[in-house]
Design a protein around this motif. Structure first.
Motif, mmCIF file in Angstrom:
data_model
loop_
_atom_site.group_PDB
_atom_site.id
_atom_site.type_symbol
_atom_site.label_atom_id
_atom_site.label_comp_id
_atom_site.label_asym_id
_atom_site.label_seq_id
_atom_site.Cartn_x
_atom_site.Cartn_y
_atom_site.Cartn_z
ATOM 1 N N ILE A 5 0.838 -1.197 0.000
ATOM 2 C CA ILE A 5 0.000 0.000 0.000
ATOM 3 C C ILE A 5 0.877 1.253 0.000
ATOM 4 N N PHE A 6 1.890 1.252 0.858
ATOM 5 C CA PHE A 6 2.816 2.382 0.906
ATOM 6 C C PHE A 6 3.503 2.571 -0.441
ATOM 7 N N ALA A 7 3.965 1.479 -1.052
ATOM 8 C CA ALA A 7 4.661 1.574 -2.335
ATOM 9 C C ALA A 7 3.744 2.106 -3.427
ATOM 10 N N ALA A 8 2.487 1.681 -3.430
ATOM 11 C CA ALA A 8 1.541 2.164 -4.443
ATOM 12 C C ALA A 8 1.262 3.654 -4.257
ATOM 13 N N LEU A 12 2.395 6.807 -6.808
ATOM 14 C CA LEU A 12 1.468 7.841 -7.266
ATOM 15 C C LEU A 12 2.002 9.237 -6.936
ATOM 16 N N VAL A 13 2.551 9.408 -5.743
ATOM 17 C CA VAL A 13 3.128 10.698 -5.351
ATOM 18 C C VAL A 13 4.301 11.043 -6.273
ATOM 19 N N CYS A 14 5.145 10.067 -6.588
ATOM 20 C CA CYS A 14 6.273 10.301 -7.492
ATOM 21 C C CYS A 14 5.787 10.735 -8.867
ATOM 22 N N ALA A 15 4.732 10.113 -9.350
ATOM 23 C CA ALA A 15 4.194 10.478 -10.664
ATOM 24 C C ALA A 15 3.655 11.906 -10.644
ATOM 25 N N LEU A 42 15.812 12.113 -8.969
ATOM 26 C CA LEU A 42 15.433 11.588 -7.653
ATOM 27 C C LEU A 42 14.076 10.891 -7.698
ATOM 28 N N LEU A 43 13.131 11.486 -8.411
ATOM 29 C CA LEU A 43 11.807 10.869 -8.519
ATOM 30 C C LEU A 43 11.867 9.552 -9.274
ATOM 31 N N LEU A 44 12.721 9.473 -10.276
ATOM 32 C CA LEU A 44 12.891 8.215 -11.003
ATOM 33 C C LEU A 44 13.438 7.116 -10.091
ATOM 34 N N LEU A 45 14.419 7.463 -9.277
ATOM 35 C CA LEU A 45 14.980 6.483 -8.340
ATOM 36 C C LEU A 45 13.953 6.049 -7.300
ATOM 37 N N MET A 46 13.184 7.003 -6.769
ATOM 38 C CA MET A 46 12.159 6.650 -5.781
ATOM 39 C C MET A 46 11.051 5.814 -6.408
ATOM 40 N N VAL A 51 8.325 0.583 -7.262
ATOM 41 C CA VAL A 51 7.937 -0.540 -8.135
ATOM 42 C C VAL A 51 8.535 -1.838 -7.613
ATOM 43 N N TRP A 52 9.782 -1.780 -7.151
ATOM 44 C CA TRP A 52 10.410 -2.983 -6.597
ATOM 45 C C TRP A 52 9.626 -3.490 -5.381
ATOM 46 N N LEU A 53 9.209 -2.588 -4.524
ATOM 47 C CA LEU A 53 8.423 -3.000 -3.356
ATOM 48 C C LEU A 53 7.055 -3.538 -3.757
ATOM 49 N N LEU A 54 6.482 -3.014 -4.817
ATOM 50 C CA LEU A 54 5.197 -3.540 -5.288
ATOM 51 C C LEU A 54 5.338 -4.944 -5.850
#
Length: 147
Positions: A5-8, A12-15, A42-46, A51-54
Motif C-alpha cells: 500500500i505504501f509503495a503504491a 502515485l506521489v512520485c508520478a 530523484l523521482l525516477l529512483l524513488m 515498483v520494486w516494493l510492489l
C-alpha cells in the motif's frame, strides 16, 4: 500488505511530483542541465524503488511497525523539513552541517563524530557544488566571509 500500500501510494506521489517537476523553467541559464534534471532523477529512483516494493517486497511484510521506528521516521521528516526552511536564511554550509549533525544523532551516532561529519559534509559539498560544478549556493550567515 502495508508495504505494498505504501509503495503504491508513493509511486502515485512520485508520478504527480514528476508532472510538477517537468514544468520547472529557469528564467536564465545558470546550470547546463537545467532545474528539472535533479528532481526528475530523484523521482525516477524513488519510483523504481516503489515498483520494486510492489513487485517483490521480500521479508518487509514480516517487519513489525514499532512506535520507536515511527518516531524516528517522523523526526527524520521533521529534520528534512527544517533543513528546507533554514536553507536560505542560514545558507548551505550551516544548514547542511546542522542537518548532518541532527540526523547523525538520530541514527545513534556519537555527538562529536556526528558534528564533525556534519561540518565536513557542509563544507566539502559546498566546495564541490560551488567551485567544481559551478552551481551557486546560498551563503546565508556566512556571507560576511565572502570577499
Amino acid at each position: 500488505m502495508y508495504v505494498r500500500i505504501f509503495a503504491a501510494v508513493w509511486l502515485l506521489v512520485c508520478a504527480l511530483l514528476a508532472v510538477v517537476a517537468w514544468g520547472f523553467q529557469a528564467p536564465f541559464s545558470y546550470d547546463p542541465v537545467g532545474p528539472r534534471a535533479y528532481p526528475l532523477l530523484l523521482l525516477l529512483l524513488m519510483a523504481a524503488a516503489a515498483v520494486w516494493l510492489l513487485v517483490k517486497p521480500g521479508e518487509a511484510e514480516d517487519l513489525p511497525i514499532s512506535w520507536s521506528l515511527a518516531r524516528k521516521v517522523a523526526l527524520f521528516i521533521g529534520g528534512l523539513f527544517a533543513y528546507a526552511l533554514l536553507f536560505e536564511p542560514l545558507g548551505f554550509v550551516l544548514s547542511t552541517a546542522l542537518a548532518g549533525f541532527g540526523l547523525g544523532l538520530l541514527f545513534n551516532g556519537r555527538p562529536l563524530p556526528s558534528l564533525l561529519s556534519g561540518v565536513l559534509m557542509g563544507t566539502l559539498l559546498y566546495g564541490l557544488f560551488d567551485y567544481l560544478l559551478d552551481v551557486p549556493l546560498p551563503m546565508g550567515l556566512l556571507a560576511i566571509l565572502e570577499n
